[in-house]
Enzyme design. Sequence first.
Site, PDB file in Angstrom:
ATOM      1  N   HIS A  38       0.841  -1.195   0.000  1.00 57.75           N
ATOM      2  CA  HIS A  38       0.000   0.000   0.000  1.00 57.75           C
ATOM      3  C   HIS A  38       0.881   1.252   0.000  1.00 57.75           C
ATOM      4  O   HIS A  38       2.063   1.184   0.298  1.00 57.75           O
ATOM      5  CB  HIS A  38      -0.917   0.011   1.235  1.00 57.75           C
ATOM      6  N   HIS A 121       5.297   6.579  -1.236  1.00 60.05           N
ATOM      7  CA  HIS A 121       6.039   5.379  -1.627  1.00 60.05           C
ATOM      8  C   HIS A 121       5.249   4.145  -1.216  1.00 60.05           C
ATOM      9  O   HIS A 121       4.310   4.234  -0.424  1.00 60.05           O
ATOM     10  CB  HIS A 121       7.414   5.357  -0.941  1.00 60.05           C
TER      11      HIS A 121
END
Length: 177
Positions: A38, A121
Site C-alpha cells: 500500500h 512510496h
Amino acid sequence: MPHRLFIAIRPPEPVRDRLLDAMEGLEAARWVDEDNLHLTLRFIGEVERPVAEDLAAELERIRFDAFDIALDGVGRFDRRRGGALWAGVTPKDQLKALAQKVERACQATGLAPERRAFHPHITLARWNGLPASLDSFLERHAALTSEPWNVAEFILCESRLGRDGAHYEAVATYPLG
C-alpha cells in the site's frame, strides 16, 4: 482496546504483480506480503474507538477528484538499526494534495499533526543491519515503472500485529470523485 490505524491507497493487482516480480534477490530482507502492499497517506497509530469513529466520519467529508499515478523507481530509507526498501510513484502533486486533506481531517479529529514530510512510496521490504546486495538491487530496479493506474479511492486500515507480522484490514473505503 485501541485500534492501530493508517490511511492508504492500495495499488491494483497488475501493479502489485509488477512489484512482486521485483521483490527478490535481497538476502536478509523481510518482504512485504502482497496483501499488505500500500501507499500510506497518513499513519495514525493507536487510538480508542470514539476517536476512530470520529476520524472515519471526518474522512467521509473529503472531496477530491480521482487521479492517475504510476510506479517510478526504487529507493531506500536508512534507520539506525535497519531500513526499508520502497517503490516510488509519480506524479506526486495530487497525492500530496490528497494527503494534506487527510491531514486536515486527522487534526479536526484532535490528532496531533504529522511532523514528518510526506514522501509517497510503497514499502517493499524491511531489514535489520544492511543487506549486502542492497546496492545491486537498487541498480537493477532503478527504472521500475508501471502503466498509470487510476486512484479512485482511499482506505482507512487497521493494523493487527500477530506472531507472523502485521495483518492489514480495511475498515472503511472512501471513493474519490
